[in-house]
Design a protein around this motif. Structure first.
Motif, PDB file in Angstrom:
ATOM      1  N   ALA A   1     -31.027 -14.410   5.640  1.00 41.93           N
ATOM      2  CA  ALA A   1     -30.291 -15.670   5.751  1.00 41.93           C
ATOM      3  C   ALA A   1     -28.788 -15.478   5.607  1.00 41.93           C
ATOM      4  CB  ALA A   1     -30.794 -16.654   4.694  1.00 41.93           C
ATOM      5  N   GLY A   2     -28.358 -14.263   5.269  1.00 43.50           N
ATOM      6  CA  GLY A   2     -26.938 -14.000   5.119  1.00 43.50           C
ATOM      7  C   GLY A   2     -26.363 -14.355   3.776  1.00 43.50           C
ATOM      8  N   ARG A   3     -27.226 -14.744   2.840  1.00 43.16           N
ATOM      9  CA  ARG A   3     -26.732 -15.103   1.505  1.00 43.16           C
ATOM     10  C   ARG A   3     -26.392 -13.874   0.683  1.00 43.16           C
ATOM     11  NH1 ARG A   3     -29.961 -18.624  -3.131  1.00 43.16           N
ATOM     12  NH2 ARG A   3     -28.096 -19.283  -4.291  1.00 43.16           N
TER      13      ARG A   3
ATOM     14  N   ILE B   1     -24.608 -16.160  -9.752  1.00 47.58           N
ATOM     15  CA  ILE B   1     -25.333 -16.684 -10.908  1.00 47.58           C
ATOM     16  C   ILE B   1     -26.730 -17.135 -10.500  1.00 47.58           C
ATOM     17  CG2 ILE B   1     -25.377 -18.494 -12.657  1.00 47.58           C
ATOM     18  CD1 ILE B   1     -22.292 -18.335 -12.673  1.00 47.58           C
ATOM     19  N   ALA B   2     -26.819 -17.879  -9.392  1.00 46.96           N
ATOM     20  CA  ALA B   2     -28.129 -18.346  -8.933  1.00 46.96           C
ATOM     21  C   ALA B   2     -29.033 -17.170  -8.564  1.00 46.96           C
ATOM     22  CB  ALA B   2     -27.953 -19.279  -7.734  1.00 46.96           C
ATOM     23  N   LEU B   3     -28.486 -16.169  -7.900  1.00 50.82           N
ATOM     24  CA  LEU B   3     -29.289 -15.010  -7.511  1.00 50.82           C
ATOM     25  C   LEU B   3     -29.785 -14.252  -8.738  1.00 50.82           C
ATOM     26  CD1 LEU B   3     -27.114 -13.764  -4.514  1.00 50.82           C
ATOM     27  CD2 LEU B   3     -29.473 -14.612  -4.363  1.00 50.82           C
ATOM     28  N   ARG B   4     -28.917 -14.055  -9.719  1.00 49.46           N
ATOM     29  CA  ARG B   4     -29.336 -13.346 -10.932  1.00 49.46           C
ATOM     30  C   ARG B   4     -30.422 -14.111 -11.679  1.00 49.46           C
ATOM     31  NH1 ARG B   4     -23.440 -11.628 -12.707  1.00 49.46           N
ATOM     32  NH2 ARG B   4     -23.518 -13.638 -13.762  1.00 49.46           N
ATOM     33  N   ASN B   5     -30.241 -15.415 -11.801  1.00 52.65           N
ATOM     34  CA  ASN B   5     -31.236 -16.211 -12.521  1.00 52.65           C
ATOM     35  C   ASN B   5     -32.588 -16.164 -11.824  1.00 52.65           C
ATOM     36  OD1 ASN B   5     -29.295 -16.864 -14.385  1.00 52.65           O
ATOM     37  ND2 ASN B   5     -28.955 -18.943 -13.617  1.00 52.65           N
TER      38      ASN B   5
END
Length: 439
Positions: free
Chosen positions: A77-79, A423-427
């Motif tokens: 998705a390119g995130r 932050i969202a990816l780590r969580n």
């Protein structure tokens, strides 16, 4: 006995002794073997064996596959440009995969030996260095910082008040007590980051270019000595340059540049062959690079990994691999020991990973802070699942590690992204590792 040969990476160090009439031929063979071993070490051979199946260490293959699918979806998705994920449990590697690209703009694939800017995951390493010096009797955690850095004696505090009408007043007042080395290690010194707020003190940090890669560690401290603290020492947890100042303490006490101390006393003994403050030319192509996702904000500026800056930031200057950091984390999980290398004593590790805040306020509910690590105080309260007693920290570009002694778990997430994605990816990563524990 004729001669000792010691393998120059570890652990465990290998010593080979040769005698008899075949010395010349055997020595040539040994030299070739050592070169081959060195090449393997440089490409991330682990100190931990790989589990045949995750189930052998109480993890679910099916549930770990979820983690892989979600990570690949983010790449597609390119995130997320790419990632390296490593999960070890009960002394074995259960999951170790790479995804996406280390340099998406150039189409270069991510590899398990890709090198990342680990930023604040440098802080635990600097704190370990300081605690090694304490174990040698060269400093004490309760020492005032000014004992080593006299320029930080008699600091002032920038005190800001807001009245009922919302009017702000600012005054400079004396410190109530000197900051200690413990304050540096647990972030209660009163130092801050310039970007963490809009107070006059924060503005002074920005004006003075605190954290410039053009300044040496000594010059950083000299600048800080002229700026008021944001809070009284020991009264509040405030994230900032405390560990950078601690890095200067290590330099003064040891008589070595911080990078030299790390290399001689930590990296070389632990076999962390790709961790340093900058990369030589032959390793630069392995560096993972940030990427601007479509429609996203510009990527956060990242330092050039090929430049040997004057600033050896003990708070955020290192680069390294998942493999290297696994060695460091395994040493901590093993109570300061990796192979036959003992960097710290067991009680020192217990002390570092206990909560050192008590009633001192911190922003994160259910969590505290030890010496160099965030630590979990309660099973609930926090917005993420976890185990009381686990500890770890993260880096500005998205990297994350934590160690769970009760579960005998080490988790590493190596990415290079920008706010707000990191932050969202780590969580999400933390949640998906924890859901894979089934035994």
């Amino acid at each position: 006995w004729d001669r000792d040969f010691t393998v120059p990476f570890g652990p465990p160090p290998i010593m080979i002794r040769i005698r008899g009439e075949e010395k010349t031929r055997v020595k040539s063979l040994i030299a070739a073997l050592l070169l081959a071993c060195g090449a393997l070490a440089a490409h991330g051979v682990e100190i931990l064996p790989k589990a045949g199946k995750p189930e052998e260490v109480g993890l679910s293959s099916e549930r770990l596959a979820r983690l892989g699918r979600v990570t690949q979806d983010h790449v597609d998705a390119g995130r997320l440009p790419g990632a390296v994920i490593l999960v070890a449990r009960r002394g074995r590697i259960a999951y170790y995969e790479s995804f996406g690209f280390r340099d998406r703009d150039r189409g270069l694939p991510m590899a398990r030996d890709s090198i990342f800017r680990i930023y604040s995951m440098t802080k635990p390493i600097t704190t370990v260095a300081a605690m090694m010096l304490q174990e040698e009797g060269r400093l004490q955690v309760y020492d005032p910082v000014s004992r080593t850095l006299p320029e930080l004696a008699n600091m002032k505090v920038g005190h800001e008040r807001v009245d009922a009408a919302g009017r702000r007043t600012y005054e400079v007042i004396p410190v109530q007590r000197e900051m200690t080395l413990q304050d540096l290690m647990r972030h209660t010194s009163g130092f801050t980051y310039g970007t963490r707020g809009t107070s006059p003190v924060n503005a002074m940090y920005l004006d003075a270019k605190i954290g410039s890669r053009e300044d040496s560690n000594a010059e950083l401290v000299a600048k800080l000595s002229k700026i008021p603290l944001k809070y009284q020492p020991g009264t509040r947890w405030e994230y900032g340059v405390s560990t950078d100042v601690l890095g200067r303490v290590v330099e003064v006490v040891s008589g070595k540049r911080l990078g030299d101390f790390f290399e001689e006393r930590i990296f070389r003994p632990l076999g962390m062959v790709d961790t340093a403050f900058y990369l030589p030319v032959d390793k630069v192509s392995r560096a993972a690079q940030p990427w601007q996702r479509p429609g996203g904000p510009p990527p956060t500026p990242r330092f050039d990994v090929a430049v040997q800056a004057r600033y050896e930031s003990g708070g955020g200057g290192l680069v390294g691999t998942a493999s290297d950091y696994l060695r460091f984390a395994t040493m901590l999980l093993n109570n300061g020991k990796l192979g036959n290398v003992q960097l710290l004593g067991r009680k020192t590790v217990e002390y570092m990973t206990a909560d050192h805040l008590g009633a001192i306020p911190i922003e994160a509910a259910g969590l505290g802070f030890g010496l160099g690590f965030q630590v979990r105080r309660e099973a609930g309260v926090a917005g993420l699942a976890g185990t009381v007693g686990e500890y770890g920290w993260a880096g500005n570009a998205g990297t994350l590690f934590w160690i769970d002694p009760k579960e005998q778990l080490i988790a590493l997430y190596m990415i290079q992204v920008s706010d707000p994605d990191r932050i969202a990816l780590r969580n999400q990563f933390r949640t998906m590792v924890i859901q894979a524990i089934v035994d």
